[in-house]
Design a protein around this motif. Structure first.
Motif, PDB file in Angstrom:
ATOM      1  N   GLN A   1      44.385 -24.798  -3.536  1.00 46.94           N
ATOM      2  CA  GLN A   1      44.417 -23.217  -3.453  1.00 46.94           C
ATOM      3  C   GLN A   1      43.206 -22.611  -3.209  1.00 46.94           C
ATOM      4  O   GLN A   1      43.025 -21.704  -2.444  1.00 46.94           O
ATOM      5  CB  GLN A   1      45.397 -22.946  -4.468  1.00 46.94           C
ATOM      6  N   ALA A   2      42.106 -23.196  -4.103  1.00 48.22           N
ATOM      7  CA  ALA A   2      40.724 -22.427  -3.926  1.00 48.22           C
ATOM      8  C   ALA A   2      40.280 -22.728  -2.391  1.00 48.22           C
ATOM      9  O   ALA A   2      39.767 -21.719  -1.982  1.00 48.22           O
ATOM     10  CB  ALA A   2      39.767 -23.163  -5.042  1.00 48.22           C
ATOM     11  N   ALA A   3      40.290 -24.056  -1.880  1.00 53.62           N
ATOM     12  CA  ALA A   3      39.798 -24.136  -0.773  1.00 53.62           C
ATOM     13  C   ALA A   3      40.485 -23.343   0.592  1.00 53.62           C
ATOM     14  O   ALA A   3      40.009 -22.656   1.412  1.00 53.62           O
ATOM     15  CB  ALA A   3      39.845 -25.826  -0.148  1.00 53.62           C
ATOM     16  N   HIS A   4      41.943 -23.064   0.433  1.00 56.67           N
ATOM     17  CA  HIS A   4      42.500 -22.127   1.418  1.00 56.67           C
ATOM     18  C   HIS A   4      42.170 -20.758   1.181  1.00 56.67           C
ATOM     19  O   HIS A   4      42.457 -20.229   2.069  1.00 56.67           O
ATOM     20  CB  HIS A   4      44.235 -22.322   0.994  1.00 56.67           C
TER      21      HIS A   4
ATOM     22  N   ALA B   1      46.376 -24.665 -11.102  1.00 59.26           N
ATOM     23  CA  ALA B   1      46.623 -23.527 -10.174  1.00 59.26           C
ATOM     24  C   ALA B   1      45.250 -22.761 -10.253  1.00 59.26           C
ATOM     25  O   ALA B   1      44.607 -22.872 -10.799  1.00 59.26           O
ATOM     26  CB  ALA B   1      47.818 -22.629 -10.479  1.00 59.26           C
ATOM     27  N   PHE B   2      45.299 -22.050  -8.891  1.00 61.18           N
ATOM     28  CA  PHE B   2      44.097 -21.083  -8.646  1.00 61.18           C
ATOM     29  C   PHE B   2      44.436 -19.850  -8.199  1.00 61.18           C
ATOM     30  O   PHE B   2      45.539 -19.732  -7.191  1.00 61.18           O
ATOM     31  CB  PHE B   2      43.118 -21.952  -7.662  1.00 61.18           C
ATOM     32  N   MET B   3      44.009 -18.735  -8.564  1.00 59.34           N
ATOM     33  CA  MET B   3      44.360 -17.491  -7.959  1.00 59.34           C
ATOM     34  C   MET B   3      43.166 -16.456  -7.815  1.00 59.34           C
ATOM     35  O   MET B   3      42.225 -16.845  -8.679  1.00 59.34           O
ATOM     36  CB  MET B   3      45.245 -16.610  -8.902  1.00 59.34           C
ATOM     37  N   LYS B   4      43.230 -15.828  -6.874  1.00 59.32           N
ATOM     38  CA  LYS B   4      42.129 -15.013  -6.528  1.00 59.32           C
ATOM     39  C   LYS B   4      42.356 -13.482  -6.415  1.00 59.32           C
ATOM     40  O   LYS B   4      43.267 -13.351  -5.571  1.00 59.32           O
ATOM     41  CB  LYS B   4      41.384 -15.410  -5.275  1.00 59.32           C
ATOM     42  N   PHE B   5      41.808 -12.773  -6.795  1.00 62.45           N
ATOM     43  CA  PHE B   5      41.600 -11.181  -6.332  1.00 62.45           C
ATOM     44  C   PHE B   5      40.711 -10.785  -5.524  1.00 62.45           C
ATOM     45  O   PHE B   5      39.513 -10.916  -5.989  1.00 62.45           O
ATOM     46  CB  PHE B   5      42.032 -10.281  -7.789  1.00 62.45           C
ATOM     47  N   ALA B   6      41.052 -10.037  -4.538  1.00 63.67           N
ATOM     48  CA  ALA B   6      39.918  -9.728  -3.610  1.00 63.67           C
ATOM     49  C   ALA B   6      40.440  -8.343  -2.963  1.00 63.67           C
ATOM     50  O   ALA B   6      41.817  -7.880  -2.699  1.00 63.67           O
ATOM     51  CB  ALA B   6      39.559 -10.617  -2.449  1.00 63.67           C
ATOM     52  N   PHE B   7      39.616  -7.608  -2.477  1.00 61.40           N
ATOM     53  CA  PHE B   7      40.329  -6.358  -1.584  1.00 61.40           C
ATOM     54  C   PHE B   7      40.696  -6.647  -0.292  1.00 61.40           C
ATOM     55  O   PHE B   7      41.551  -5.825   0.477  1.00 61.40           O
ATOM     56  CB  PHE B   7      39.180  -5.257  -1.700  1.00 61.40           C
ATOM     57  N   ARG B   8      40.388  -7.557   0.308  1.00 64.49           N
ATOM     58  CA  ARG B   8      40.914  -8.090   1.602  1.00 64.49           C
ATOM     59  C   ARG B   8      41.428  -9.484   1.575  1.00 64.49           C
ATOM     60  O   ARG B   8      40.966 -10.192   0.804  1.00 64.49           O
ATOM     61  CB  ARG B   8      39.895  -8.086   2.700  1.00 64.49           C
ATOM     62  N   LYS B   9      42.457  -9.853   2.398  1.00 63.89           N
ATOM     63  CA  LYS B   9      43.112 -10.963   2.337  1.00 63.89           C
ATOM     64  C   LYS B   9      42.295 -12.086   2.832  1.00 63.89           C
ATOM     65  O   LYS B   9      42.477 -13.248   2.464  1.00 63.89           O
ATOM     66  CB  LYS B   9      44.476 -11.271   3.153  1.00 63.89           C
TER      67      LYS B   9
END
Length: 779
Positions: free
Chosen positions: A94-97, A686-694
């Motif tokens: 998930q992080a690599a993606h 699991a990995f999750m990320k918050f960013a302002f753009r996808k």
């Protein structure tokens, strides 16, 4: 881009050899380095770029002996699409993606993602606009500028701070300030004493070069380091039995220290601390050297020096006063009776200036030692003091306070470049002393065999075009200062009276004892030297640093453990968000100029709460950028190890704030493989990320978790290195993942956060991501 050479290599060893030669950078996918070169953001542009993509056999994904092994050149898209990683090491897939865009994932490698440069707009500003802390500069501009995307868990020190760098003793000023802010005065005392065993002395008499180096000087008032040091130094002396302890073990070695000034006392302390039997020999009645006899009590009370000597006696240091080496005891005998000898005899001798009538003047140092006797019958006289250093100012102020009608101080240097500290010059002027800068000595005006004044000649510059001391005069401009007494404080000569034809030490071209730069070792085996006899007249804190160096050299000579250096590199840095808003520095309470005396200290030591408040103004300068890697938190949650061409590192060992990188790797060290242990049955991640753009955006916050076995939680983009949320892991231990336990873990994950006000929003995002990642992994 600027021009650079490019080379393909076929082996890691070939690449390492090139990188070890300097001015080279390694590239794999090139997605980070080439952008940095294009924008010219690096502090040093590489002359050569080494392409690792041509090294065969570093792009693989395989399981061997219960370990997932991934080559450092494996593309992120291959990792994201690998079915084994998706199933068993989900957080990493998930992080690599989540990295950037499909195109960048097709080019970028796992090793490159771990090694990329910091995510900070000051660091990445084109044309190297900001010479920030991470690039080797003095400032982290986020501390006073826009910091909405910066760390919420403090900073990291990339290199020594300006204040520490300017301190001759190398005192970890921000380090002990941080301990004071935490209320731990004992730990702060031990930290400062790593480098300086007598802060109560230096706080009062040090030139405090650190003050002008404080980054706050560029915006408001610098932190009053000396005031904080004074409160801590007095606390140390008040509790000397706690901080000046006998060593835990004796080495069986013995050391003689000749001279009890700052260098000698420092050497004695560090030698005794190491467990050696230490005897100090000194020709004066009391220990302390210049501290005791030359610095006036209004600056340094004699009792402070006595208490320092008494504290060393409590450690087991033996003082033999009224014993002159070379007269009362032969230096050869010291070498026979002791395993090592350190000479720190100071600079007590009068220099010869070479002007007519010089014999009618008084040596300023003699005046300070026998001040009361000298002033007998001279109250109401006019006095001229020559010299521009602190000793000259001490002489002038002392003479004035003891009743001189007028005191004039003449020196070679221009007003703004006088060696005396600004504080001492201001004190002199406040008490009516007339300062005449840029004047040199011509001759003593003599009448009937007595001095009646001094003819001065204009000094155009004390230095030549190369910056060397070589005074230039205009002999056509002269002036006569009419006085009855002339006190010469234009320098001192070192005391080498213990040397003889039978006992020689190699001297350097300046006539000082020649010593090895790193150890203080002199030309005779087992003999060391420290302080003014090696440097010429210098500062008290410089003498202390010299004494420590000689002690360290003698420890090594004895095959004993050397004392560690500055211990703060790599520590987490925090600051007081409210305290740094205070623009006004602490001021000492001082006696009125008209009420000052020679035998009483001019100022009061700040109260401990005042010192703590001033310590809260410290910015704790370091780097507050965040680690930009998305894969790093995932690898931390999965317990990965990093294999380089030199060693194997735990994933968390890899990351370190360096100039300008993010890892602890040496210049010739290359990541070759990432190893992840097979997860225990029932373990999920699991990995999750918050960013302002996808896409094509760094994380504002990211989170990786592993549950089912021992829980692991790691946050990304919240600190200079990936942040293991140990509090969250503790909160989860032995518990089932539910909405409640996941929420509690999110709260625990951000305990201890110290965000900038503009970045405070990241705390809520971090809590939410921890909760969501845990619930996703727990399904």
């Amino acid at each position: 881009m600027k021009p650079f050479q490019h080379t393909d290599v076929r082996t890691v060893a070939q690449a390492a050899k090139i990188l070890g030669g300097g001015r080279a950078r390694v590239t794999a996918g090139g997605t980070d380095l080439l952008g940095a070169l294009k924008d010219d953001v690096l502090p040093e542009y590489p002359e050569l770029v080494v392409n690792l993509k041509t090294v065969p056999g570093l792009d693989y994904i395989r399981e061997e002996d219960g370990i997932l092994k991934i080559g450092a050149l494996t593309r992120l898209s291959d990792i994201a699409g690998n079915l084994t990683i998706q199933e068993k090491y989900t957080a990493l897939a998930q992080a690599a993606h989540a990295v950037a865009s499909p195109h960048i994932r097709d080019m970028g490698t796992l090793g490159g993602n771990l090694s990329q440069f910091p995510r900070c707009w000051y660091f990445r500003k084109p044309d190297n606009r900001f010479n920030c802390n991470r690039k080797g500069g003095d400032e982290c501009f986020a501390l006073t500028g826009d910091n909405r995307f910066h760390s919420i868990f403090g900073g990291k020190k990339a290199h020594l701070t300006p204040c520490t760098r300017e301190c001759p003793a190398g005192t970890d000023i921000p380090g002990y300030f941080a301990l004071l802010r935490a209320g731990d005065w004992d730990a702060a005392a031990r930290r400062i004493m790593e480098m300086n065993p007598m802060p109560a002395v230096t706080a009062r008499v040090c030139a405090h070069f650190c003050h002008s180096a404080c980054n706050r000087c560029q915006s408001d008032e610098g932190v009053f380091i000396g005031g904080v040091e004074r409160a801590l130094g007095d606390y140390i002396l008040d509790n000397s039995d706690k901080f000046y302890l006998p060593p835990a073990r004796e080495t069986g070695k013995s050391a003689a220290v000749v001279g009890s000034g700052p260098a000698g006392l420092s050497a004695a302390y560090f030698l005794r601390l190491a467990g050696h039997a230490v005897t100090v020999f000194d020709g004066k009645e009391d220990a302390g050297g210049m501290l005791r006899y030359a610095i006036p009590a209004y600056r340094l009370p004699k009792d402070i020096v006595r208490r320092v000597a008494a504290a060393l006696t409590g450690m087991g240091v033996v003082f033999r006063q009224n014993t002159r080496v070379g007269a009362d005891i032969a230096p050869e005998r010291l070498e026979m009776e002791y395993d090592g000898v350190c000479y720190a005899t100071g600079a007590w001798k009068r220099p010869v200036v070479g002007i007519a009538g010089e014999e009618l003047t008084t040596f300023g140092l003699d005046f300070l030692v026998e001040v009361n006797q000298w002033m007998d019958g001279k109250v109401g006289a006019d006095v001229l003091v020559t010299g521009g250093g602190n000793v000259a100012v001490d002489v002038a102020v002392t003479a004035k306070r003891l009743g001189a009608k007028s005191v004039t101080l003449a020196c070679l240097e221009p007003r703004g470049r006088m060696p005396a500290s600004a504080e001492e010059i201001a004190r002199a002027e406040a008490e009516g002393i007339v300062i005449m800068p840029s004047w040199g000595l011509s001759r003593v005006v003599e009448e009937d065999g007595a001095a009646r004044g001094m003819e001065l000649k204009r000094c155009v510059s004390p230095w030549d075009d190369n910056g060397a001391f070589n005074p230039q005069y205009d002999v056509n401009e002269k002036i006569v200062v009419r006085v009855e007494n002339i006190l010469m404080a234009v320098g001192q000569r070192v005391d080498l009276s213990f040397l003889s034809e039978k006992y020689l030490l190699e001297l350097n071209r300046r006539g000082l004892i020649g010593v090895a730069e790193n150890s203080g070792a002199a030309s005779r085996a087992g003999v060391f030297a420290a302080g003014d006899v090696t440097t010429g007249p210098a500062t008290v804190v410089g003498g202390i640093a010299n004494g420590r160096r000689a002690a360290r050299g003698m420890n090594i000579y004895f095959s004993a453990d050397a004392e560690p250096g500055n211990s703060s590199i790599g520590e987490r840095l925090t600051f007081d968000a409210e305290g740094i808003q205070n623009k006004a520095a602490l001021k000492l309470r001082e006696s009125d100029a008209g009420k000052r005396r020679v035998d009483l200290e001019d100022s009061e030591t700040p109260a401990r709460d005042e010192a703590a408040r001033e310590a809260s103004r410290c910015l704790n300068c370091g780097c507050y950028a965040v680690n930009p890697s998305d894969t790093a938190p995932a690898l931390a949650a999965l317990g990965a190890h990093i294999v380089t061409n030199k060693r194997v590192l735990g994933i968390e060992e890899l990351f370190e704030v360096r100039t300008p990188g993010n890892t602890c790797l040496d210049a010739d060290e290359i990541i070759m493989e990432i190893q992840i242990p097979a997860p225990l049955p029932g373990t999920r991640s699991a990995f999750m990320k918050f960013a302002f753009r996808k896409s094509i955006d760094f994380s504002v916050v990211s989170c990786a978790v592993s549950v089912g076995g021992k829980p692991r939680v790691c946050l990304g983009a919240v600190a200079p290195i990936p942040y293991r949320a140990v509090g969250a892991e503790t909160a989860l231990a032995g518990k089932e993942i539910t909405e409640e336990t996941a929420a509690a873990a999110g709260e625990a994950a951000v305990e201890g956060a110290v965000p900038f006000e503009a970045a405070r929003y990241k705390i809520q995002i971090a809590k939410t991501l921890v909760k969501r990642a845990l619930l996703a992994a727990g399904k």
